[in-house]
Design a protein around this motif. Sequence first.
Motif, PDB file in Angstrom:
ATOM      1  N   CYS A 155      -0.024  45.058  42.221  1.00 22.62           N
ATOM      2  CA  CYS A 155      -0.542  43.769  42.701  1.00 22.62           C
ATOM      3  C   CYS A 155      -0.286  42.668  41.676  1.00 22.62           C
ATOM      4  CB  CYS A 155      -2.036  43.878  42.991  1.00 22.62           C
ATOM      5  SG  CYS A 155      -2.466  44.920  44.396  1.00 22.62           S
ATOM      6  N   HIS A 156      -0.537  42.969  40.423  1.00 21.29           N
ATOM      7  CA  HIS A 156      -0.281  41.999  39.351  1.00 21.29           C
ATOM      8  C   HIS A 156       1.195  41.622  39.299  1.00 21.29           C
ATOM      9  CE1 HIS A 156       0.597  40.470  35.361  1.00 21.29           C
ATOM     10  NE2 HIS A 156       1.277  41.560  35.088  1.00 21.29           N
ATOM     11  N   GLN A 157       2.066  42.622  39.365  1.00 16.06           N
ATOM     12  CA  GLN A 157       3.501  42.342  39.318  1.00 16.06           C
ATOM     13  C   GLN A 157       3.920  41.376  40.416  1.00 16.06           C
ATOM     14  OE1 GLN A 157       5.757  46.051  39.505  1.00 16.06           O
ATOM     15  NE2 GLN A 157       6.654  45.511  37.565  1.00 16.06           N
ATOM     16  N   GLN A 158       3.460  41.637  41.650  1.00 11.41           N
ATOM     17  CA  GLN A 158       3.867  40.804  42.776  1.00 11.41           C
ATOM     18  C   GLN A 158       3.306  39.393  42.657  1.00 11.41           C
ATOM     19  OE1 GLN A 158       6.072  42.016  45.268  1.00 11.41           O
ATOM     20  NE2 GLN A 158       6.233  39.781  45.414  1.00 11.41           N
ATOM     21  N   ALA A 159       2.047  39.287  42.216  1.00 18.47           N
ATOM     22  CA  ALA A 159       1.464  37.961  42.031  1.00 18.47           C
ATOM     23  C   ALA A 159       2.228  37.174  40.968  1.00 18.47           C
ATOM     24  CB  ALA A 159      -0.008  38.090  41.653  1.00 18.47           C
ATOM     25  N   ALA A 160       2.614  37.847  39.894  1.00 17.66           N
ATOM     26  CA  ALA A 160       3.374  37.178  38.840  1.00 17.66           C
ATOM     27  C   ALA A 160       4.743  36.748  39.345  1.00 17.66           C
ATOM     28  CB  ALA A 160       3.511  38.104  37.635  1.00 17.66           C
ATOM     29  N   ALA A 161       5.405  37.607  40.125  1.00 16.38           N
ATOM     30  CA  ALA A 161       6.731  37.275  40.662  1.00 16.38           C
ATOM     31  C   ALA A 161       6.662  36.081  41.605  1.00 16.38           C
ATOM     32  CB  ALA A 161       7.316  38.480  41.378  1.00 16.38           C
ATOM     33  N   ASP A 162       5.551  35.948  42.324  1.00 17.16           N
ATOM     34  CA  ASP A 162       5.379  34.844  43.280  1.00 17.16           C
ATOM     35  C   ASP A 162       4.760  33.606  42.647  1.00 17.16           C
ATOM     36  OD1 ASP A 162       6.347  36.567  45.202  1.00 17.16           O
ATOM     37  OD2 ASP A 162       4.380  37.031  46.045  1.00 17.16           O
ATOM     38  N   ASP A 163       4.502  33.658  41.339  1.00 19.13           N
ATOM     39  CA  ASP A 163       3.832  32.571  40.632  1.00 19.13           C
ATOM     40  C   ASP A 163       2.510  32.224  41.316  1.00 19.13           C
ATOM     41  OD1 ASP A 163       3.568  30.747  38.566  1.00 19.13           O
ATOM     42  OD2 ASP A 163       4.595  29.137  39.640  1.00 19.13           O
ATOM     43  N   ALA A 164       1.777  33.276  41.702  1.00 19.43           N
ATOM     44  CA  ALA A 164       0.531  33.111  42.448  1.00 19.43           C
ATOM     45  C   ALA A 164      -0.698  33.093  41.553  1.00 19.43           C
ATOM     46  CB  ALA A 164       0.399  34.229  43.475  1.00 19.43           C
ATOM     47  N   GLY A 165      -0.512  33.151  40.249  1.00 17.80           N
ATOM     48  CA  GLY A 165      -1.640  33.115  39.336  1.00 17.80           C
ATOM     49  C   GLY A 165      -2.151  34.496  38.990  1.00 17.80           C
ATOM     50  N   GLU A 166      -3.307  34.524  38.332  1.00 21.24           N
ATOM     51  CA  GLU A 166      -3.900  35.789  37.907  1.00 21.24           C
ATOM     52  C   GLU A 166      -4.707  36.411  39.039  1.00 21.24           C
ATOM     53  OE1 GLU A 166      -6.237  34.580  34.567  1.00 21.24           O
ATOM     54  OE2 GLU A 166      -4.560  34.774  33.161  1.00 21.24           O
ATOM     55  N   LEU A 167      -4.985  37.691  38.885  1.00 20.25           N
ATOM     56  CA  LEU A 167      -5.857  38.377  39.829  1.00 20.25           C
ATOM     57  C   LEU A 167      -7.310  38.022  39.521  1.00 20.25           C
ATOM     58  CD1 LEU A 167      -4.259  41.964  39.811  1.00 20.25           C
ATOM     59  CD2 LEU A 167      -3.741  40.058  41.352  1.00 20.25           C
ATOM     60  N   THR A 168      -8.073  37.739  40.559  1.00 17.86           N
ATOM     61  CA  THR A 168      -9.493  37.449  40.367  1.00 17.86           C
ATOM     62  C   THR A 168     -10.380  38.580  40.859  1.00 17.86           C
ATOM     63  OG1 THR A 168      -9.594  36.304  42.504  1.00 17.86           O
ATOM     64  CG2 THR A 168      -9.143  34.969  40.546  1.00 17.86           C
ATOM     65  N   ALA A 169      -9.952  39.277  41.905  1.00 18.34           N
ATOM     66  CA  ALA A 169     -10.741  40.382  42.454  1.00 18.34           C
ATOM     67  C   ALA A 169      -9.807  41.363  43.139  1.00 18.34           C
ATOM     68  CB  ALA A 169     -11.779  39.875  43.443  1.00 18.34           C
ATOM     69  N   VAL A 170     -10.025  42.652  42.893  1.00 11.75           N
ATOM     70  CA  VAL A 170      -9.278  43.714  43.575  1.00 11.75           C
ATOM     71  C   VAL A 170     -10.288  44.746  44.038  1.00 11.75           C
ATOM     72  CG1 VAL A 170      -7.499  45.490  43.419  1.00 11.75           C
ATOM     73  CG2 VAL A 170      -7.238  43.355  42.132  1.00 11.75           C
ATOM     74  N   GLY A 171     -10.209  45.092  45.310  1.00 11.90           N
ATOM     75  CA  GLY A 171     -11.034  46.159  45.854  1.00 11.90           C
ATOM     76  C   GLY A 171     -10.156  47.285  46.364  1.00 11.90           C
ATOM     77  N   LEU A 172     -10.514  48.517  46.033  1.00 11.88           N
ATOM     78  CA  LEU A 172      -9.744  49.695  46.440  1.00 11.88           C
ATOM     79  C   LEU A 172     -10.608  50.574  47.333  1.00 11.88           C
ATOM     80  CD1 LEU A 172      -7.497  51.981  44.261  1.00 11.88           C
ATOM     81  CD2 LEU A 172      -9.365  52.986  45.590  1.00 11.88           C
ATOM     82  N   VAL A 173     -10.033  50.991  48.475  1.00  8.87           N
ATOM     83  CA  VAL A 173     -10.685  51.946  49.363  1.00  8.87           C
ATOM     84  C   VAL A 173      -9.858  53.221  49.355  1.00  8.87           C
ATOM     85  CG1 VAL A 173     -11.456  52.451  51.711  1.00  8.87           C
ATOM     86  CG2 VAL A 173     -11.617  50.116  50.819  1.00  8.87           C
TER      87      VAL A 173
END
Length: 410
Positions: A155-173
């Motif tokens: 998720c971090h990699q893709q956000a960085a590639a899209d210049d979408a900023g840092e992760l603020t919340a991640v939920g895993l099920v």
Amino acid sequence: MSDEKRTHDVVVYGATGYVGALVAAYLAEHAPADVRIALAGRSAAKLETTRRELPERGRSWPLIVADATDEASLEALVTSTRVLVTTVGPYARYGLPVVGACARAGTHYCDLTGEVLFVRDAMELVDKTARDTGARIVHSCGYDSIPSDLGVFLCHQQAAADDAGELTAVGLVATARGGFSGGTIDSMRAQMEAVGADPALRRVVTDPYALSPDRTAESTQAQPADAPLPGRRGSRGMWTAPFVMASYNTRIVRRSNALQDWAYGRTLRYQEVMGTGRGPAGAVAAAGVTAGLGLALAGMSFGPTRSVLDRVLPAPGTGPTPEEREKGWFRMDLDAATTSGRRYRAVVSGPGDPGYAATAVMLGESALCLALDGDRLPARAGSLTPASAMGEALIDRLRVAGHTYTVSPA
């Protein structure tokens, strides 16, 4: 010590145990033909038996007799190989001498631990030494905690590639079909005994940043509960209950973030839960899992009830049957939010009983990644996590091995 002086590329330590034999069998079938592999354990006779039962290629592998309580045998073991894979647990009981020997020898190391106290002790004991020698000491290279750790990394990699900023919340099920082995139960028992004997250790185990390399640098923002009440969460709208591994996996993910200079985000909130299904049946199952997990943990926390549970729980060295392992599977669904407002969904999944068949794939590929992919790995040594040590290189290996790692905009 130079790699030219080492006679093996990978040694499986604990090869006579339940999971160790599965890892050895996986390597016998899937490791490249030129990789030099050996088996190690305390008993030469048991090692011979294990070797005879391996796929054909593994039946000629060298055997090494070594004992975690014998410093000389450990030194000979770790200096003979580039990578040591160990399944010898509980790690708090047997693991520190092995980690220390690898760190001093500059030998890369990977294990299957799910024990907060062991990883904390190990990182304090060996991190500086391993950084000096170049050893990558990588904990939790199985279902604890590769799917969680690499899923958030993705998720971090893709956000960085899209210049979408840092992760603020991640939920895993998490959803899965599989069983527990005696070794897993033994590790849980050992940690419960330690916490019961020393109340100060309970504060360590319950600290969401217990495995941070710099606790004082972590955010003061509260993290989500490790054992939330049943509810509906995630993109699939499932009923959820507490996930038995959340209190460990979340610490590994937060450690990965810190080891990468908080690249995911300083204020990232991360939570894991277990999916129990949809509709009324899912709600009933969520309530049952929540109650059952609470009772089991309470029972493991006290000596008298723990001794009763010992009579009915699987013993060390046991686990699911081959048929049960084949029928198992796992899936992790991750929902991630970013500072830009963009959202992502990731899926990590694979066939086979998650704690054993799938774990053998994860640990085997981790060992091969450390042994063969050095030019693709981050320039980082010391006490590490799967994401911080191997990241994209390990994801690529696991995809080829049949596991799914996908991420897309939500």
